[in-house]
Structures are given as C-alpha cells and as structure tokens.
Design an enzyme around this catalytic site. Structure first.
Site, PDB file in Angstrom:
ATOM      1  N   ASP A 116       0.772  -1.235   0.000  1.00 35.16           N
ATOM      2  CA  ASP A 116       0.000   0.000   0.000  1.00 35.16           C
ATOM      3  C   ASP A 116       0.812   1.300   0.000  1.00 35.16           C
ATOM      4  O   ASP A 116       1.743   1.442   0.796  1.00 35.16           O
ATOM      5  CB  ASP A 116      -0.883   0.072   1.258  1.00 35.16           C
ATOM      6  CG  ASP A 116      -1.493  -1.251   1.632  1.00 35.16           C
ATOM      7  OD1 ASP A 116      -1.343  -2.219   0.884  1.00 35.16           O
ATOM      8  OD2 ASP A 116      -2.131  -1.306   2.698  1.00 35.16           O
TER       9      ASP A 116
HETATM   10  N1  DQQ Z   1      -2.152  -3.793   3.950  1.00 34.07           N
HETATM   11  C1  DQQ Z   1      -3.587  -3.878   3.936  1.00 34.07           C
HETATM   12  C2  DQQ Z   1      -3.998  -2.938   5.026  1.00 34.07           C
HETATM   13  C3  DQQ Z   1      -2.936  -3.127   6.051  1.00 34.07           C
HETATM   14  C4  DQQ Z   1      -1.698  -3.270   5.219  1.00 34.07           C
HETATM   15  C5  DQQ Z   1      -4.169  -3.542   2.597  1.00 34.07           C
HETATM   16  C6  DQQ Z   1      -0.668  -4.185   5.798  1.00 34.07           C
HETATM   17  O1  DQQ Z   1      -5.258  -3.212   5.551  1.00 34.07           O
HETATM   18  O2  DQQ Z   1      -2.833  -2.044   6.949  1.00 34.07           O
HETATM   19  O3  DQQ Z   1      -3.414  -4.033   1.536  1.00 34.07           O
HETATM   20  O4  DQQ Z   1       0.467  -4.263   4.977  1.00 34.07           O
END
Ligand code: DQQ
Length: 562
Positions: free
Chosen positions: A53
């Site tokens: 992300d």
């Molecule tokens: N990736 C998810 C999120 C979390 C993060 C979404 C953890 O919900 O915080 O891809 O790497």
C-alpha cells in the site's frame, strides 16, 4: 456471489486474512540478484523487495512525500515498515531511510497502513495502525522530529501512543488504516476501517487536540456482506470544477467520496454522496452501490489506494498499488514484487455520477521520441503496427471514430459482469462495432500480446461500451494470473468517437478509456515481447470500419527511481 461468500466463511473460520498471509520461509530471504527483465521503467518501485500500500502521501515545503508498506528483507509480504521517498515532481524519486518501523510496544508487531494530515501551521502528522504485543490493531500517531527539514527524514512516535484502541466489543484484528483527518464543527474527525461479522464498517472518531479521540455514536457508513473495509478514504470533490479540494472543505458545491478496499475480493469500490453534518453520516447518492458491484477507480490490478490534496497545483492525487500477477516463488526468484501506479489527478465527472482520473501532467516530461498517425482506416481483421517508439516503455494516446452504430451486437441484459463478458468476447472474437484498439506488448508473430480494446453493444434504450485489458494471451509463461479485466464506459457516443490512453511499461499496462472515465491496470510478463522485441499495433476485429483519427505515441524516458 456464492463462492465469494464461502470464501468469506473460510477466511473467517480459520482467522487467516488473505492480505497478510505470512510466508515464513521467504519473508526474510534476501534476493541474491534482482531480475531486471520485467521491472518497470517509469513506475514507482524501490530497487528490490516487496512493496504494498501507498501510505500517507503529502506535500511539504517543495517536496512530495510517498511512504509505502515495504519488506526490507524479502520479496513477499512481511517485516513491514513505512519506506519513504521524496520527489519534486511526482515522477523522479529519491529514497530516504524508512520513516516508521516497529520499535515500541504499540507497534512492535507491525507498522501498517495510514494517512497524513497537515495541521494548522503547516505541521504534518501521521496516523497509522500498529500491531501491539497481543496482536491487536491500534491506531498511533507520529510527528516529524524536525519541521525545518523539508525531507522530513526523522519521525517520532511519542509515548502517549496508542491514541485509539479497539474496545472489547470490537474485532481487534479488523480495525485498521486510519484516514486523513478533516476538521469540522471545532473537531478533527477520522475514519478507521473495520468489520463486524460480515459488515464492513467505517468507524468514526473525533478529537479536539488530535490525541484524545472519542468514538462517534455510530459509524460514518457501513454496509452488509462486504467484509473487512481496508484503507478507507473519505474526501470532498467539487461539483463544478476539476480543482481538488482540501480534505476539510464542505458546503454547497461539494460532494463527498468514500472509497474502501475490500479484503474479500481484493477490489476497491467507491460511492459519491453527501456528508450530512447533522446526522454525522455519509449517505451515498441513490442508485450507487456499496460492494463489489459498485464503481471502481480501476477495473484491474489496483488496491489499497489513497488520495491526498496537492496545495501546489490545487488538485487531488490518487496513488494505488498494483500487485504482481505471477507466483510467490517467481517473486522470490526475481527479488522484487509490487509497484505503485502512476499518480492520477482525480475529479468529479460533470454528470456527478462518477469520478474521472488522468495521469498527472508531470508524466509528460518523460516523453521522448514521438510518432503520430492520423486518418488510418482499420477494416475488419486489420493490424497496423506503430513503429518508431520503444513499444515496451511508451505512452500512447489515440482517438477512434466510426460512421455508424448499426452493426453493434445485441447486448444480453444478463451480462452484468464486464470481466466475464471480456473473457467470453476477447480481441480475437469478431464483432460488429469492435473489438478495436491497441495490441500492446506484442511479440513479432503475435504469440504474445495484451490487447486493450473497446466493443460496443446495442441495448434496448442505449449503447453499452465495454473496455477490456485482456491478459489471456499476454505471456507464454506458466503459473501466471491472466485475467480478462474489463469495465463498462458510461459515454453517450453522440460524436461516434472513443479515446484511449495506455501507459505501457514492461510488465504493466495502465489504460484510461474516454479521458479517464474507465481505467484498467494489468500486470503481464511477456517472454518474447520484451525490451526491443516488443511491438505495438492498432487493430480492428469488427465489421464496422474504424478510423484512427489521431494517434500520438511516445517512447518514455526513465526518471530517477529510488
Ligand atoms: N495492507 C492492507 C492494510 C494493512 C496493510 C491492505 C498491511 O489493511 O494495513 O493491503 O500491509
């Protein structure tokens, strides 16, 4: 639908969440050599390892900052920190040391996604999810150690963290990804994504001082049967202009957007609606759907996205993560995984019914050698090669026109799923008006190609336009995910024209149909159509002759990339 629900039950029962599967064996396995073949030329990526992300994008004292979920030790998810890069133009990136990493009880088991807010006096603050010693998801804040450093190199995580913890009645492993906060009614407000049983929830919190947060009586919005809402994003858009609005703006001429990333399907959706301050709720406009049949920023490989307001150019910019479509072992072997899509300006379509996106104008600074074509007729079965550019690393803009829609195929009202329809009616399946478009990343003898194309159907009261980005024939390689990504394009066709822009970058094809009304990102891994052996074609496989009114294609230069 039923399979999605059963998937939900499986995930729910064994407590494993799809997004955070830990590959113990691989998560700290350093790459011996980074495989360059499918690395991108102008998309955001670090020199090696896993990324996911985009986190806390912001603009500060002349620099754009991008943080992102990063595994410093390997090419699969794990050991997650907030990596940090800065840029003057959103295109050339300089790497800095990770900004946030596990070091305190409130984040010792992980520093997960979050957002930045600029407090009065131009003071950035980050909200992020920490995983505590009991594996609870808690919300923390971090502040720059030195506000006079435009690079914001060092971040402090004060000891009065965490500032928001899940209460006993909440699901502590489904409570994460705080949004940028907005100021209203003398309070800061922010949303944290969550889930209760099968219901997706945007938990709403309020604070006067950004430290003491109180949960609102009810969530900002929820929806049944959508599962965990990851990475919520909530922001205003102008009803009359493409100008972006700062996150706290509300009023007469303003609509709001709520986007969530659905862990169940790994797709995102958004709605446009009203932020009702009296009710303290967000209410989607009627006719817009919550859930995976709703509107999407991108109908392809695009997840965990986040927007921010750019005060320099008064625009709202969207970042999204495009995961790999190869196998875990391929990623371990190649030593890297994940890219960020090209930042996109986002605004409300004049119809008020959807958003529109377009690559930030700064991308054009990378355009090199240019090839143009105009008034090219494409009869059924025609292929015309676009020569003279680096077809594996290119930016292509094209406008197609046609004389008549009489030959459009009948639209069967049961075709509600664009992806299934594209799977059924690929670029080789002859049609009436279309399929026509681009064959990107094509090998010499078309053993491999990724077509991006339109197909127009006739429904009782309107025409239905389908845009496909079909990876089915993209590679001779095995064990790859090769989906026929597709979305419908809401367009009137009065002028009998359709436009397409594709950003082609070795293992990614990012396409914008009709000026950014429908966008699709595909990740592909050609084995023959690589580097100088990649070709670009225009094609038509429909009985209506298509005219290429204008085509401009550029070889793309490489920016400084971390
Ligand atoms: N990736 C998810 C999120 C979390 C993060 C979404 C953890 O919900 O915080 O891809 O790497």
């Amino acid at each position: 639908m039923r399979s999605i629900l059963s998937l939900f039950i499986i995930l729910n029962n064994n407590g494993v969440e799809a997004s955070h599967k830990v590959y113990q064996k691989f998560q700290s396995l350093s790459a011996v050599k980074v495989d360059q073949l499918h690395r991108t030329g102008f998309h955001f990526q670090p020199p090696k390892n896993w990324i996911n992300d985009p986190n806390g994008p912001l603009y500060y004292k002349g620099l754009y900052h991008l943080f992102y979920q990063y595994n410093p030790k390997g090419a699969v998810w794990g050991n997650i920190v907030w990596a940090h890069s800065v840029s003057k133009d959103l295109i050339n990136w300089e790497p800095l040391d990770p900004a946030i990493y596990p070091s305190k009880p409130f984040d010792i088991n992980g520093c997960w996604s979050g957002s930045a807010t600029i407090l009065p006096g131009n003071k950035p603050i980050i909200l992020y999810t920490g995983i505590d010693p009991d594996n609870r998801q808690v919300q923390n804040y971090a502040i720059p150690a030195n506000l006079s450093d435009p690079y914001l190199r060092e971040w402090i995580k004060p000891d009065d963290n965490p500032i928001v913890v899940p209460t006993n009645d909440m699901n502590a492993s489904a409570f994460r990804d705080p949004t940028t906060a907005w100021f209203t009614d003398g309070h800061w407000q922010m949303v944290v994504g969550g889930r209760r049983k099968r219901r997706g929830i945007a938990h709403l919190y309020r604070s006067k001082d950004f430290k003491y947060w109180v949960k609102a009586k009810h969530p900002l919005h929820t929806s049944q049967n959508t599962g965990m809402w990851e990475c919520p994003d909530f922001y205003p858009v102008s009803m009359s202009s493409k100008i972006g609005l700062d996150t706290s703006v509300n009023g007469q001429n303003v609509k709001h957007v709520l986007k969530v990333s659905l862990d169940l399907t790994r797709y995102e959706y958004y709605t446009i609606g009203t932020y009702n301050l009296d009710l303290d709720r967000y209410i989607p406009d009627s006719g817009l759907k919550d859930g995976w049949t709703g509107l999407r920023y991108d109908y392809g490989n695009f997840y965990a996205s986040k927007t921010f307001y750019d005060p320099l150019k008064h625009r709202r910019i969207l970042w999204g993560w495009a995961n790999e479509s190869d196998a875990q072992l391929d990623d371990v072997k190649k030593g890297w995984a994940g890219i960020q899509t090209i930042p996109r300006k986002v605004w409300l379509d004049p119809s008020g019914k959807q958003l529109v996106q377009w690559p930030v104008e700064e991308l054009e600074s990378l355009r090199g050698n240019k090839v143009e074509k105009s008034n090219v007729k494409l009869k059924k079965g025609d292929h015309v090669e676009v020569e003279g550019i680096t077809a594996a690393q290119a930016d292509v803009e094209v406008t197609f026109s046609f004389q008549s829609l009489d030959k459009a195929e009948e639209f069967d009202p049961s075709w509600s799923n664009a992806k299934d329809l594209c799977g059924q009616k690929g670029s080789n399946v002859q049609g009436g008006v279309g399929p026509f478009g681009l064959l990107t990343l094509a090998s010499q003898n078309l053993e491999e190609f990724t077509p991006v194309f339109f197909r127009i159907f006739k429904a009782p009261t309107k025409h239905v336009v389908l845009l496909c980005s079909d990876a089915t024939s993209s590679s001779l390689g095995e064990k790859l995910y090769k989906p026929s990504f597709a979305g419908f394009v809401d367009v009137k066709l009065d002028n009998k024209k359709l436009s397409l822009r594709s950003l082609i970058d070795h293992s990614v094809v990012e396409s914008f149909g009709e000026g950014g009304k429908t966008c699709i990102t595909s990740r592909v891994y050609p084995t023959l159509a690589v580097l100088d052996n990649a070709h670009l074609h225009l094609f038509n496989n429909g009985s209506e002759t298509i005219t290429v009114e204008n085509l401009s294609a550029w070889s793309m230069n490489r920016p400084l990339m971390n």
